[in-house]
Write an enzyme that holds these catalytic residues in place. Structure first.
Site, mmCIF file in Angstrom:
data_model
loop_
_atom_site.group_PDB
_atom_site.id
_atom_site.type_symbol
_atom_site.label_atom_id
_atom_site.label_comp_id
_atom_site.label_asym_id
_atom_site.label_seq_id
_atom_site.Cartn_x
_atom_site.Cartn_y
_atom_site.Cartn_z
ATOM 1 N N GLY A 71 0.820 -1.212 0.000
ATOM 2 C CA GLY A 71 0.000 0.000 0.000
ATOM 3 C C GLY A 71 0.852 1.259 0.000
ATOM 4 O O GLY A 71 0.538 2.237 -0.680
ATOM 5 N N THR A 72 1.930 1.239 0.763
ATOM 6 C CA THR A 72 2.782 2.430 0.858
ATOM 7 C C THR A 72 3.344 2.791 -0.513
ATOM 8 O O THR A 72 3.262 3.944 -0.947
ATOM 9 C CB THR A 72 3.936 2.170 1.852
ATOM 10 O OG1 THR A 72 3.361 1.844 3.122
ATOM 11 C CG2 THR A 72 4.846 3.373 1.994
ATOM 12 N N ASN A 151 -7.924 4.006 8.627
ATOM 13 C CA ASN A 151 -7.339 2.817 9.240
ATOM 14 C C ASN A 151 -7.487 2.783 10.753
ATOM 15 O O ASN A 151 -7.442 1.723 11.351
ATOM 16 C CB ASN A 151 -5.856 2.693 8.864
ATOM 17 C CG ASN A 151 -5.109 3.987 9.005
ATOM 18 O OD1 ASN A 151 -5.447 4.979 8.358
ATOM 19 N ND2 ASN A 151 -4.112 4.005 9.846
ATOM 20 N N GLN A 179 -7.685 0.035 3.410
ATOM 21 C CA GLN A 179 -8.522 -0.536 4.482
ATOM 22 C C GLN A 179 -9.925 -0.913 4.010
ATOM 23 O O GLN A 179 -10.581 -1.727 4.646
ATOM 24 C CB GLN A 179 -8.611 0.445 5.663
ATOM 25 C CG GLN A 179 -7.303 0.624 6.413
ATOM 26 C CD GLN A 179 -6.846 -0.621 7.178
ATOM 27 O OE1 GLN A 179 -7.612 -1.571 7.402
ATOM 28 N NE2 GLN A 179 -5.589 -0.637 7.580
ATOM 29 N N GLY A 200 -2.055 -6.146 -0.107
ATOM 30 C CA GLY A 200 -2.388 -7.561 0.061
ATOM 31 C C GLY A 200 -2.581 -8.014 1.495
ATOM 32 O O GLY A 200 -3.493 -8.773 1.807
ATOM 33 N N HIS A 201 -1.713 -7.509 2.407
ATOM 34 C CA HIS A 201 -1.732 -8.128 3.742
ATOM 35 C C HIS A 201 -2.913 -7.711 4.616
ATOM 36 O O HIS A 201 -3.055 -8.202 5.725
ATOM 37 C CB HIS A 201 -0.388 -7.918 4.457
ATOM 38 C CG HIS A 201 -0.119 -6.540 4.963
ATOM 39 N ND1 HIS A 201 -0.188 -6.228 6.296
ATOM 40 C CD2 HIS A 201 0.232 -5.395 4.328
ATOM 41 C CE1 HIS A 201 0.137 -4.951 6.462
ATOM 42 N NE2 HIS A 201 0.390 -4.428 5.291
ATOM 43 N N CYS A 325 4.302 4.870 20.870
ATOM 44 C CA CYS A 325 5.441 5.194 21.723
ATOM 45 C C CYS A 325 6.700 5.207 20.863
ATOM 46 O O CYS A 325 7.117 4.187 20.346
ATOM 47 C CB CYS A 325 5.571 4.148 22.821
ATOM 48 S SG CYS A 325 6.859 4.537 23.979
HETATM 49 N N1 PLP Z 1 -2.753 3.069 3.787
HETATM 50 C C1 PLP Z 1 -3.510 2.681 4.818
HETATM 51 C C2 PLP Z 1 -4.842 3.327 5.019
HETATM 52 C C3 PLP Z 1 -3.076 1.681 5.685
HETATM 53 O O1 PLP Z 1 -3.826 1.313 6.708
HETATM 54 C C4 PLP Z 1 -1.801 1.099 5.450
HETATM 55 C C5 PLP Z 1 -1.256 0.084 6.377
HETATM 56 O O2 PLP Z 1 -1.602 0.024 7.542
HETATM 57 C C6 PLP Z 1 -1.055 1.530 4.348
HETATM 58 C C7 PLP Z 1 -1.545 2.515 3.540
HETATM 59 C C8 PLP Z 1 0.280 0.929 4.034
HETATM 60 O O3 PLP Z 1 0.139 -0.329 3.433
HETATM 61 P P1 PLP Z 1 1.368 -1.369 3.413
HETATM 62 O O4 PLP Z 1 1.508 -1.861 4.822
HETATM 63 O O5 PLP Z 1 0.941 -2.445 2.475
HETATM 64 O O6 PLP Z 1 2.555 -0.634 2.943
#
Ligand code: PLP
Length: 382
Positions: A71-72, A151, A179, A200-201, A325
């Site tokens: 996602g990132t 999220n 999400q 994916g995860h 933290c």
């Molecule tokens: N965007 C949202 C809304 C997320 O909740 C997350 C992960 O928690 C990400 C992006 C990042 O995804 P990834 O962990 O696959 O890089």
């Protein structure tokens, strides 16, 4: 001790059917999709089949789906690719205060490169007002990014309304659907988006695989160079097992979504009712109705989120808190603060995110346990 996993928005276990499918591409079918021989062709075919599954389930064309490392990376590619391609037109980006750091920090990095970023506020439920998006648009606005579902608090944003506004003004619009994918319908046509990220995860595929939808014909350009993989949109030898897993996970999520959502909504609502009835000085955070079916997020007064998490963990419950933290100091969640929740209450936040493994028994056990934990923690404070 039978453990309860209430942290499905952090990550999910790989679905057994997904693991089985994936395993085939880790051992026997290991070819490099760029190779011309049998092994390569086999891997290439698997990628294209997975792409079709993802595309079909989000209402896209196959060639509009690009696989990423998660996602990132999908967020980065969407934002930077669109902004770099449109810099001649302008330099103004609109986002919201409750975005994931993958989006917020990318926007911040673009600010350092000379972009102007408007971070829109949200209401007490974490919702962006489409009218405020419209009001923020200027002559130099080139890009809007607003997440589909949050999220932390699970609030679902009015994406198609914002999409209509963006389209009318001819501004590229991205949504982070990491999400929402697999939990509520995600259709790029209905949402009126130009770019959309998934991971994916969060949907029972492994970590390290994601995808970006890029609407055909938009002004977007890649910024990584190398081999010609993913039609040069995302060069690098493809993560074939991950891509296969992603295709299977999307397919499974779509086939189970309706039934699973109804089941999770009942469990979620029981959690919300149980906690707010049994414990004083606690509030549900996020929208009461327009929220993900698997998300229950609370802010407890007079307790610290980390202490709650550690106590829950000792009793076999895995959950998460918005407060983080870092280097010995606790910081409250930027999402809760943006929603106007005072610092001292935001520190006591607890996120419970349900998934496939959860049952009514888990909820019952949690509802028995939580009042005792809160009472113990509060008695230490007073
Ligand atoms: N965007 C949202 C809304 C997320 O909740 C997350 C992960 O928690 C990400 C992006 C990042 O995804 P990834 O962990 O696959 O890089």
């Amino acid at each position: 001790m039978g453990r309860i996993y209430f942290d499905h928005s952090a990550t999910t276990p790989v679905h057994p059917d997904v693991a089985e499918e994936m395993l085939r591409y880790l051992t026997g079918k290991f070819g490099n999709p760029s190779s011309l021989h049998f092994f390569g062709r086999e891997a290439k075919k698997a990628i294209e089949e997975a792409r079709e599954k993802v595309a079909e389930n989000i209402g896209a064309k196959n060639e509009e789906v690009v696989f990423t490392s998660g996602g990132t990376e999908a967020d980065h590619l969407a934002i930077k690719g669109a902004v770099y391609a449109n810099r001649k037109k302008g330099n103004h980006i609109i986002t919201s205060a409750v975005e994931h750091h993958a989006v917020l920090d990318t926007c911040k990095s673009l600010e350092k490169e000379g972009c102007e970023v408007t971070v829109l506020p949200v209401d007490g439920y974490g919702m962006v007002n489409p009218q405020e998006v419209a009001n923020a648009i200027k002559d130099n606005t080139i890009f809007i990014t607003i997440m589909h579902a949050n999220n932390e608090v699970g609030t679902i944003q009015p994406i198609s309304e914002i999409g209509s506004i963006a389209r009318e003004k001819n501004i590229l619009f991205h949504t982070d659907a990491v999400q929402s994918m697999g939990k509520i319908p995600v259709d790029v046509g209905d949402l009126k988006v130009d770019l959309l990220s998934i991971s994916g995860h969060k949907i029972y595929a492994p970590k390290g695989i994601g995808a970006l939808y890029i609407r055909q014909g938009i002004n977007w350009r890649p910024y990584n160079y190398g081999g010609g993989q993913e039609r040069k949109h995302r060069p690098g030898t493809e993560n074939v097992p991950g891509i296969v897993a992603m295709g299977k996970a999307v397919e499974l999520a779509a086939s189970e979504m309706e039934k699973e959502n109804a089941r999770l909504t009942i469990l979620r609502d029981k959690l919300i009712k149980g906690i707010t009835e049994r414990i004083s000085h606690v509030r549900l955070t996020g929208h009461p109705v327009t929220r993900l079916p698997n998300n229950a997020n609370f802010a407890f007064e007079f307790v610290d989120g980390s202490a709650m998490l550690l106590n829950l963990d000792m009793h076999g419950v895995a959950a998460s808190s918005g407060s983080a933290c870092t280097s010995g100091t606790v910081s409250a969640s930027h999402v809760l603060l943006a929603m106007g929740i005072p610092h001292q209450i935001a520190y006591g936040s607890l996120r419970l995110t349900l998934g496939r493994s959860n049952t009514d028994k888990d909820v019952e056990k949690f509802l028995e346990l939580m009042p005792q934990i809160i009472e113990r923690l509060r008695s230490r404070v007073s």
